[in-house]
Structures are given as C-alpha cells and as structure tokens.
Design a protein around this motif. Structure first.
Motif, mmCIF file in Angstrom:
data_model
loop_
_atom_site.group_PDB
_atom_site.id
_atom_site.type_symbol
_atom_site.label_atom_id
_atom_site.label_comp_id
_atom_site.label_asym_id
_atom_site.label_seq_id
_atom_site.Cartn_x
_atom_site.Cartn_y
_atom_site.Cartn_z
ATOM 1 N N ASP A 38 0.829 -1.209 0.000
ATOM 2 C CA ASP A 38 0.000 0.000 0.000
ATOM 3 C C ASP A 38 0.868 1.266 0.000
ATOM 4 O O ASP A 38 2.055 1.224 0.345
ATOM 5 N N SER A 95 -2.328 -4.502 3.126
ATOM 6 C CA SER A 95 -3.160 -3.323 2.880
ATOM 7 C C SER A 95 -4.613 -3.766 2.812
ATOM 8 O O SER A 95 -5.043 -4.356 1.829
ATOM 9 N N GLN A 129 -0.719 9.732 5.914
ATOM 10 C CA GLN A 129 -0.570 8.689 4.888
ATOM 11 C C GLN A 129 -1.101 7.359 5.427
ATOM 12 O O GLN A 129 -1.775 6.621 4.713
ATOM 13 N N LYS A 149 -7.828 3.674 5.897
ATOM 14 C CA LYS A 149 -8.887 4.068 4.945
ATOM 15 C C LYS A 149 -9.968 4.916 5.612
ATOM 16 O O LYS A 149 -11.161 4.594 5.550
ATOM 17 N N TYR A 200 1.180 3.651 1.916
ATOM 18 C CA TYR A 200 1.775 4.069 3.179
ATOM 19 C C TYR A 200 3.174 3.478 3.341
ATOM 20 O O TYR A 200 4.113 4.171 3.709
ATOM 21 N N HIS A 238 -4.221 5.488 3.661
ATOM 22 C CA HIS A 238 -3.933 4.289 2.869
ATOM 23 C C HIS A 238 -4.100 2.989 3.634
ATOM 24 O O HIS A 238 -4.385 1.961 3.044
#
Lengths: 350, 400
Positions: free
Chosen positions: A43, B21, B94, B101, A45, B98
């Motif tokens: 991702d 993620s 960030q 969410k 980040y 990311h």
C-alpha cells in the motif's frame, strides 16, 4: 590441474569489481526486481515509509563518510540538511528552477557550508569538534528563523511538486522510483569513494591522524574534503526532503535530528556503507513496526487495550537502541557480516 | 502453547499488519461504521495541549455512538500521535488514508502540520478543522479546510480594544512578551499595529522562548520601564513561568493578557494569587460558563470518568468537544450518502450554527470557510481557581 577458487582474481579489474561473484549478481538482480515490484504489491503508506527511508539513507551516508570513515564527529548534520532543503525550496518556489538545478545546487550549497565549518575545525577533535558542529547547527537554525526575506522565517516555505522533465511526481509511488534511483547512485558513489585513495586516506585519518600524516596523507585537505562530501550528501537529502514534504520550516531541522542521524550510523555500523542503509531503514521503520506490534498485542491480549499508550513506542525504541549498543556494538552491518560468513562457511561453523 | 510460540504468532501478526493493505469498498464508510482519523500530539513536550483536545474529540464521538450514532452508523475514531512534528503528521496522514482508509480526519494538527499536509488534504478531499488560527487557511479559499477559531490577529486586536475602550486608558504603557513562533510574531505585529492605530507605541517587545522556565530578564525589563499592560503571545507553560516570575520580583502590572493557547483555568490553579490580574482571550467558552454546550461537555466528561484534574486543560477539552460537535452535525446533514463530497457540502450548509456556547455562532458557505471572528475575555477568579467570562462574544472594533 589447478582448481580456480571463486575468490581467486587474476587482474586488478577483477579485484575492483563491485559485484564479484555470480551469486552476488543474482541476489542483486533479485533485490532490484523486489524494489521495482514494491509499489505494486503493497500500500502507498509503506511506499511513503520507504521514500522517507531513502532520504534518511542518503543523509546517513554523508554522516558516515564524515564520522564513520574519517572519525570527525558531527552534531550539526541537521544544519546541512536544512541548507539543502532551503536551497531547493527557494530555487524551486521563488525562482521556478527545475530539479536538476535545485538538487545539485542543494548539494553544492551544503558542501560550501561544510567547507566553511571544516576549515576552522581542522584542529578540533572529539568532544570539541562535536560542540563546534553543534554550534553551527544553532547558527543555521537562527538564520532560518530570522532571515525572513529569504526563508520566510517561522512561516515556512511551501515547495512545488517535483517535476522530472515535464512528468510530475505527485504521488508516493511516483516519487519512490526517483528516490530509489538517487539513493542507489549515492550508495554506489559512497562504496566507490571508500575504495579509492581518498577513502583510504579518510580511514587512515580516523585510525591515527599523526600516522596518516607521516605516511603522506594531507590532513588539511582530506579533513576538509570529508566535511564537504558529507555535507553534499546531506544537502541532496535536504533537497529531496523538501520535495517530498512540500513544506519546510526551521523546526524540522533541530539538534534532535542530528542526534537521530548519529543514532542511525551507530545502529547501522560506523564506517560501513551498508551500515548507513541498515541504520536509516531501522530508525525509520522500527517505530512503525513497534506500533503495529503494540496494536497486535492489544488484539491478542484485549486487557492491554486501555493500558496501551503511544509513549510506550518511544520507550520501546529507546530500549531497543540501548540493547543494540550493549550487545551489538558493530551495529546491524556486524550482524549482516556474521550471517554472510555463516552461509559462506556452511556447514562449518567457523 | 509455550512462550516462544505465542511470541512467534504475535510477530507474524505484526508483520502481516505492517505489510498488508486492507481492502474496503468505499473509503471510511460502511453500512454501520464511519472511520474518522485524528492527528494530535499525545507525547512529547506539548502533549499537555494535545491530550485534552483529543480526549474531547474522542469522548464526544463516543457519546454520539451511545446515542445511536449518525444515521445508524457508529463513528470509529483512530487517533495518531504526531509528537507535534510535521513530518510525523504527514506520515500519520498517509497511514490513516492508505492503511486505515478513513473518510476524513478531524484535524491534522497545528499550522505547520496543516500546511505540510495541504496537498494530501486536497487530493483526498479531507474536510478538516485545523488546530491553527492563520488567515492563510481560509483566505484564499481552501475547499477542505474549515476554520473554527478566531484568528490570532482578531484576538490581540480585541485585547488592545479592551485596554482603550473598556478600561478607558488614554495613553497606556504596553509591553509585549512573545515567542519566535508564527503565533508569537503574528501576535506582536497585530498588537503593534492596533496600538499604533490608537496613537500609542509599544514600550517593550521582549522574546520569551517557549521552553522558558524563568522570565527574570523580561520581568525586570518591564518593571524598569513601568509597563502597565503586558500582552503575552506564547502558550501556557511559559506564561505560567512568566506570571510566577512577576510575583517573585513584586511586579504588578494593571493586567497581563494572553491569547487562546494560554487562556485556561490552569493558569489560576498554577499561579494562584500571582494570576489575579490575568485576562485571557479565547474563542471557546469557559469551563465555568452556564451555557448548555459547556453543561453538555461537563456531562460527557463525567460520563467517561474525567474530572478536571484528569482532563488537564479544560479549555482544550471544550475545543475538542466543539470540533467533534461540528463533525457530528455535518455527518447528520450529509445523510446516508456519506462521502468526501457530501461531507464538504454538509459543512457548507452551516448558517449561524449554535453550539450552545462552546464556540460563537458559525457559518460556512461554498465560497468561504472563515471562522466566526469572535472571542470572549476571561479574568482570573483566584478564590475559585477559575477564569470567569467578563465579556460576551465580541469582535474587534472598526477603526476609523
């Protein structure tokens, strides 16, 4: 018939090759493929964290050249970063200069400042040099706060998006490839530097400056050169930092940042290029990892949820550094070397 | 299961959390949850300012959830600590976007943090209420920044107006104690200009660093120059040091003024009698106000086991409640179809929004997200260890 050993070299060219065996080339290729794949498999980040690690790596390399290789302790590294960051910010936002002007200019501006500090500090060593470089940091902080016409003082400067030949690097993923490329260049340049006459002169000065002088090493020249090169790296890192953060302020470049960079090279390994990379990544990534670990702990042990506090992360990080210094004084590069040797000698343990 | 195996499982889970993620259909909004981020300092030298503010924000959302949430959705606040460092605030934002969410963030921190995050705020349409009081945040118009508190300039202009109009001074001797931070410099300029408009020059302009624990040189200079009114432009901890130092040197100006980050009951509690001439300006109400908003804040604090001692700075707890109140109302107005665009549109429907006295009536439109330029003045009530309101909401006077 003689059997050729894998480390047997027949020419000077073979001896100076960066990647000496087929296995090193193989692992390097695999590493490059992994680097290219990172933005596709994770991702944004994590990509951002790697972006920040790249900048830290370049700055840590500069400090390692100065402190780890040449033995000139510096507590003013953040000041060189500030000079680089402000050069890029002013060139990019006020003069609308492109990155290929801003970044080298940042490096050169910081290197000139390094020369300015290096020359009067020639006769200083150890704690005295640390104090002198720390004072330089204070002076730079004062200038960035008070020279408002140039730096906008405590209001800070906004920096435009990095534009590489018309292509705007406006996301973490786009910045990633650029930063990885610049970091790779910086690592290769540092690796080569320490193998040259200049690098060996640096190491000779670190080990015993009087002996180095007797052997014909010009102390004045090489000490000042170490300051200039170390500051150049910091300046470029500062320029990249300005582009990534989009905004810089005098508070970003405090004494604490200099200490953080010193921690990076101590944890990574003094006098080791790879150590700079390990140290920078460790200091940038580990606090995030500790946080993830703490959150996982609260999931596994719900009773901890109310007791967990962010201050724990800082304490855990501090404890980790202490344990490192006690049990692994050669830093992460020392551990890496041991692992490599272990594999090399397998199945023998020596 | 032995200890090694437990540690192994924890390590694998942590690595998975770190490298994975999570996927979601729409950012931050599901059928039953709204994920809301918050970036505020929790640790470090200014944690005392961030913690009560953040607790106020989180507590109000908890309270809202217990009332049934908003349109059937519970609000899940994820609070990230930035240690009051812009690079950490950028990293935290960030992560919140990311990895967690979130739909948006309540705030990304102070001025520096908000400026550093501005591009991300615009890119991801993050409607937020910055903990910063600078004109740059709403003039020119920024689509996703909703300013809540009166500008530093406004606060200091009201203070100077108070000296000349309420205290009826003609030619007062005014000195300024400021820090070399943006609010300090903005404050100094505002005071200098305003005093000049009344035909008075400042007697002293003295720097007091934010980390100062002693203000002897500043106090002695002011005393030597017979300064009658001291206006301070610094946060609470150095102002407490300053006020205590005035007592040490038996310096008694007619009044010592402070702005919102130094206007809290804590100054009276910490300085006692030395604070008897302290007057503070703030764009949120006082903890002793008898308004419905402050009563609600007290009820919420009590519900979640917070007394005044554990809250710390009650003015900031009120500020936190106020910021969350705005978000709660905006979520309600946005309806079930909640997304970054509908949230922004909901904020822009606020017209003289009444917070019950937590902050002045507030309006936003699609052309202006400016704050209500109003403050109240509070004076130290030493016996009750409080700051008590001595004015209603007021604006700076129009100068000829």
């Amino acid at each position: 018939m003689a059997i050729r050993s894998k480390t047997f070299r027949e020419s000077y060219y073979e001896d100076i090759k960066l990647f000496q065996t087929i296995w090193i080339k193989f692992w390097m290729m695999l590493f490059i493929i992994a680097l290219v794949a990172v933005p596709f498999v994770t991702d944004p980040y994590l990509v951002y964290i790697i972006d920040i690690s790249c900048i830290a790596t370049i700055a840590a390399l500069g400090l390692n050249i100065l402190t780890g290789f040449t033995g000139q302790i510096s507590l003013g590294h953040a000041a060189f970063l500030a000079i680089g960051a402000y050069t890029t910010a002013i060139f990019a936002s006020t003069l609308n200069m492109k990155f290929w002007v801003c970044l080298p200019a940042s490096g050169v501006a910081a290197a000139c400042a390094g020369l300015l500090v290096g020359i009067p500090c020639l006769r200083l060593k150890g704690l005295y040099l640390a104090m002198a470089t720390m004072s330089f940091g204070v002076v730079v902080e004062y200038v960035t706060v008070t020279w408002e016409d140039l730096t906008l003082g405590v209001r800070g400067i906004s920096v435009p998006t990095l534009d590489v030949f018309g292509y705007a690097l406006d996301s973490n993923e786009k910045l990633y490839y650029f930063l990885v490329a610049v970091t790779a260049l910086a690592v290769i340049a540092a690796t080569n530097l320490v193998r040259t006459r200049v690098g060996r002169a640096f190491i000779a000065i670190r080990d015993r400056d009087i002996a180095a002088e007797v052997m014909g090493v010009n102390l004045t020249r090489y000490k000042v050169l170490a300051f200039a090169i170390g500051s150049f790296y910091a300046g470029v890192a500062g320029g990249l930092y300005a582009y990534v953060m989009h905004y810089i302020h005098p508070d970003h470049f405090t004494f604490l940042l200099s200490v953080q960079y010193l921690a990076m090279i101590i944890i990574g390994g003094l006098g080791s290029v790879l150590g700079s990379v390990f140290g920078a990544v460790f200091v940038t990534v580990v606090p995030e990892f500790i946080k993830a670990l703490a959150q996982t702990m609260t999931l596994v042990f719900p009773a901890l949820e109310d007791k967990y506090d962010d201050a724990w992360n800082i304490a855990a990080f501090g404890l980790l550094i202490m344990l490192f210094l006690i049990f692994e004084p050669k830093g992460l590069s020392g551990i890496w070397l041991r692992i490599k040797t272990c594999f090399k000698n397998w199945p023998y343990t020596y | 299961m032995n200890v090694k195996r437990v540690l192994g499982v924890v390590l694998v889970c942590a690595l998975t959390c770190f490298f994975s993620s999570p996927a979601m259909a729409a950012r931050g909004v599901t059928d039953d949850t709204i994920k809301l981020g918050l970036i505020l300092v929790k640790t470090g030298p200014v944690a005392a300012l961030g913690l009560p503010d953040g607790h106020g924000m989180v507590d109000y959302m908890k309270y809202l959830n217990e009332q049934g949430g908003v349109h059937g959705r519970k609000i899940d606040v994820i609070w990230e600590d930035d240690e009051f460092q812009p690079p950490k605030s950028v990293a935290a934002l960030q992560k919140l976007i990311h990895r967690d969410k979130v739909l948006t963030v309540i705030t990304t921190g102070g001025s520096q943090q908000t400026i550093a995050n501005m591009k991300t705020i615009n890119d991801y349409k993050l409607s937020n209420v910055p903990n910063a009081l600078m004109k740059e945040f709403f003039d020119p118009y920024h689509p996703y920044i909703f300013a809540m508190g009166a500008l530093y300039e406004t606060q200091f202009e009201c203070i100077v107006d108070y000296i000349f109009n309420d205290l009826k001074e003609k030619n007062p001797r005014i000195g300024v104690v400021y820090t070399k931070k943006e609010y300090g410099k903005i404050g100094l300029n505002a005071i200098r200009e305003r005093a000049k408009a009344y035909g008075v020059d400042l007697v002293n302009e003295l720097v007091l660093p934010t980390g100062a624990v002693d203000a002897s040189s500043q106090v002695l200079t002011l005393k030597q120059n017979n300064v009658e009114y001291v206006i301070t432009c610094d946060v609470l901890p150095p102002i407490i040091s300053f006020v205590k130092t005035t007592e040490k040197y038996n310096y008694k100006p007619k009044a010592i003024f402070g702005f919102n980050w130094a206007t809290d009951d804590m100054i009276v509690k910490a300085c006692g009698k030395a604070a008897e001439n302290y007057i503070g300006a703030n764009f949120v109400g006082g903890w002793s106000d008898d308004s419905p908003g402050v009563k609600l804040a007290k009820k919420i604090a009590k519900k979640y086991g917070r007394d005044e001692k554990s809250i710390g700075l009650t003015s900031l707890y009120l500020h936190g409640i106020g910021a969350s109140l705005l978000f709660g109302e905006a979520f309600k107005r946005a309806g079930r179809d909640l997304n970054p665009d509908s949230l922004k549109a909901a904020f822009e429907t606020f017209r003289d929004f009444d917070s019950g006295g937590i902050f002045p009536p507030l309006s936003y439109t699609d052309k202006s997200h400016a704050p209500p330029e109003m403050i109240k003045l509070f004076k130290a009530d030493v016996p009750n260890k409080r700051l008590k309101a001595i004015t209603g909401w007021r604006k700076p006077m129009k100068m000829k």
